[in-house]
Design a protein around this motif. Structure first.
Motif: not given
Length: 313
Positions: A103, A109, A113, A165, A215
């Protein structure tokens, strides 16, 4: 591969490695969006890199009230985003069976996800990444598409999307950690997302690039890289090309791929490395002919091929 499972909930267990540097103004929203992920049991390990804006204090206060957040001690050996992520990879405690994600400090996010990307890992992929949706403070948004069809050696010239991602299997994470500990070339790569993709694909592992933007990718003046879109990004890419930075970067990634590649894949990688490090028009011609196997997007293939042919790249 089976996803790691939570002991009580049956949900996959995921650890998120969060690298911070002077990002306190965005951390609330970023961390909230991580901890609110659906269908996963999530914890965060954070490491700050010399922030002076109150980020360390924010992390300490949040960790005191949030058991899912662990903060590692900054030992002063960072100095860049990649080096901070490499410190996290090397020192974070990863529990058996945990999937691993990365991250940034300033994004938001999508809540699905992880549930989406875990399902993609279960299809036999070692890593998953995705397109992202860039957004600006004035309300502007723009899709940054990354899911053009993968090419045989695209991992030498481009990443599969921003590192924020990514989701990886425990086996791939262990390979990345070991490669960073044993390869000086790996430690010199300036972007952790490019490095991880090169390690995975160089080893012959499957990677899926999801077209759905997982994202919301914040754009601001302090971005290390940003969405790489628009005229200013094109000018920056041209500068890097003229200074041969991209060629040196590709050379490093090729050496890393050779470090992890199975024996049957090494002859062609050695040939590509020779083209990247060689001189002369014959060498440029051979490298230019390879561009359909080195870039995913047809437009990029044509541009890179031309720049190599005329000796700029």
């Amino acid at each position: 591969m089976p996803a790691a499972s939570g002991e009580r909930s049956g949900e996959p267990a995921i650890v998120v490695l969060l690298a911070t540097h002077n990002g306190v103004r965005w951390l609330d929203e970023q961390v909230d969006s991580i901890l609110a992920q659906e269908g996963a049991r999530v914890r965060v390990v954070a490491l700050d890199d010399g922030s002076t804006d109150g980020t360390p204090e924010w992390l300490a206060a949040r960790a005191a009230s949030e058991p899912r957040l662990t903060v590692l001690t900054d030992d002063g050996t960072g100095g860049s985003s990649a080096r901070n992520f490499y410190r996290l990879i090397d020192t974070a405690t990863i529990h058996e069976g945990e999937l691993v994600a990365f991250s940034d400090q300033d994004d938001v996010w999508q809540p699905d996800k992880f549930s989406r990307h875990v399902a993609l890992l279960e299809q036999g992929n070692a890593g998953v990444s995705s397109s992202v949706l860039s957004f600006w403070s004035n309300g502007r948004t723009e899709l940054v598409r990354k899911d053009y069809p993968q090419r045989e050696f695209d991992y030498l010239l481009e990443s599969p999307g921003p590192g924020c991602s990514f989701l990886m299997t425990p086996e791939l994470f262990a390979l990345v950690r070991e490669t960073l500990r044993t390869s000086e070339d790996a430690r010199q790569v300036e972007y952790h997302d490019s490095l991880i993709y090169a390690i995975a694909r160089g080893r012959g592992l499957r990677w899926h690039i999801d077209g759905y933007p997982s994202v919301n990718y914040r754009q601001h003046d302090d971005n290390v890289l940003g969405s790489n879109q628009g005229a200013s990004a094109a000018l920056e890419r041209l500068r890097l090309i003229r200074e041969h930075w991209l060629r040196r970067h590709a050379t490093l990634l090729t050496r890393v791929a050779l470090h992890v590649a199975p024996e049957e894949s090494r002859p062609e990688l050695r040939r590509i490395l020779g083209y990247l490090t060689g001189d002369g028009w014959r060498n440029r011609r051979q490298l230019a002919r390879l561009t359909p196997r080195l870039r995913r997007r047809p437009r990029d293939q044509r541009i890179i091929g031309l720049l190599i042919t005329i000796g700029i790249w």
